[in-house]
Enzyme design. Structure first.
Site, PDB file in Angstrom:
ATOM      1  N   TYR A   1      -8.066  67.546  38.261  1.00 36.22           N
ATOM      2  CA  TYR A   1      -7.852  66.469  37.286  1.00 36.22           C
ATOM      3  C   TYR A   1      -9.185  65.959  36.754  1.00 36.22           C
ATOM      4  O   TYR A   1      -9.367  65.788  35.539  1.00 36.22           O
ATOM      5  CB  TYR A   1      -7.072  65.336  37.938  1.00 36.22           C
ATOM      6  CG  TYR A   1      -6.709  64.205  37.008  1.00 36.22           C
ATOM      7  CD1 TYR A   1      -5.622  64.319  36.145  1.00 36.22           C
ATOM      8  CD2 TYR A   1      -7.436  63.021  37.002  1.00 36.22           C
ATOM      9  CE1 TYR A   1      -5.267  63.286  35.291  1.00 36.22           C
ATOM     10  CE2 TYR A   1      -7.097  61.981  36.154  1.00 36.22           C
ATOM     11  CZ  TYR A   1      -6.007  62.117  35.303  1.00 36.22           C
ATOM     12  OH  TYR A   1      -5.670  61.091  34.451  1.00 36.22           O
TER      13      TYR A   1
ATOM     14  N   LYS B   1     -10.589  66.035  32.912  1.00 39.91           N
ATOM     15  CA  LYS B   1     -10.909  64.803  32.198  1.00 39.91           C
ATOM     16  C   LYS B   1     -12.382  64.746  31.816  1.00 39.91           C
ATOM     17  O   LYS B   1     -12.732  64.155  30.780  1.00 39.91           O
ATOM     18  CB  LYS B   1     -10.515  63.589  33.052  1.00 39.91           C
ATOM     19  CG  LYS B   1      -9.009  63.383  33.169  1.00 39.91           C
ATOM     20  CD  LYS B   1      -8.378  63.128  31.812  1.00 39.91           C
ATOM     21  CE  LYS B   1      -6.906  62.772  31.914  1.00 39.91           C
ATOM     22  NZ  LYS B   1      -6.303  62.456  30.594  1.00 39.91           N
TER      23      LYS B   1
END
Length: 238
Positions: free
Chosen positions: A142, A146
């Site tokens: 993640y 990002k």
């Protein structure tokens, strides 16, 4: 740019932060709200134009750009989190996160940049995360996706400056959504985040630090890696 009277497209608009963006856009008097989601039947908000939109599907992204050819504001909100570490985690899960959280916004920006140019420039809002600036053992995929989305945001801002497109990065710690349901800590509401993001569109700000946690993490970037993580994990444990 005021939201009132403008046309807005929101990805991942069926729940959580996306649904809050829909309601905030309504409150500010948006003219047309295009609500995109993989499953259009899951979009329960009234007064919107529902669009079947999986940001990992180039054909659906292209179709959305054709359908919503009058958009002034693009909000890239759709995202997933699989809880996958980078070194030992399932590679397919890592690819899924990158495809949704990085390539998804990239596809949308590439498809809608000409639309925004025709509207005088418009605005793009990318919902990023404080995890673009640090990671944990179980958020490697993640955080990587990002971090890539943050770089995409800065690159898009530079590349689209000539057409006067305003590009906003929205960073936050924890938001009270299904994604953060199993994580303890202070959380802001999806409505608060949506409001802060649209405030930036209207004020011309390029970056939103939506909560104290995002501001705290960004400030830690001035430290060396060991000191930075000691400070961050110390705060997480306090």
């Amino acid at each position: 740019m005021n939201i009132e009277g403008r046309n807005i497209l929101i990805t991942g608009a069926n729940r959580g932060i996306g649904a809050a963006f829909v309601e905030e856009a309504k409150r500010r008097g948006a003219a047309t709200i295009y609500a995109g989601a993989r499953d259009v039947d899951s979009i329960t908000a009234g007064g919107v134009e529902r669009i079947r939109l999986d940001v990992t599907d180039p054909a659906q992204v292209a179709a959305a750009a054709n359908t919503a050819g009058d958009v002034h504001v693009l909000i890239n909100n759709a995202g997933i989190s699989t809880g996958t570490p980078l070194v030992t985690g399932d590679e397919e899960s890592i690819r899924r996160e990158m495809d949704t959280n990085f390539y998804g916004p990239l596809r949308m920006i590439r498809a809608f940049a000409p639309v925004l140019a025709r509207q005088g420039g418009g605005a793009i809002v990318n919902v990023v995360s404080a995890l673009s600036w640090f990671t944990t053992p179980m958020t490697g995929a993640y955080a990587a996706s990002k971090a890539a989305a943050w770089a995409l945001t800065d690159s898009a801002r530079l590349e689209l400056a000539e057409q006067a497109t305003h590009v906003v990065a929205v960073h936050m710690g924890l938001v009270d959504t299904d994604m953060s349901g199993g994580v303890a800590g202070p959380k802001i509401t999806p409505g608060y985040l949506a409001g802060a993001a649209l405030d930036a569109v209207e004020s011309g700000a390029q970056e939103v630090l939506a909560d104290e946690w995002a501001a705290f993490v960004k400030a830690g970037l001035t430290l060396g890696p060991a000191q930075r993580y000691e400070k961050i994990f110390g705060a997480l444990g306090s």
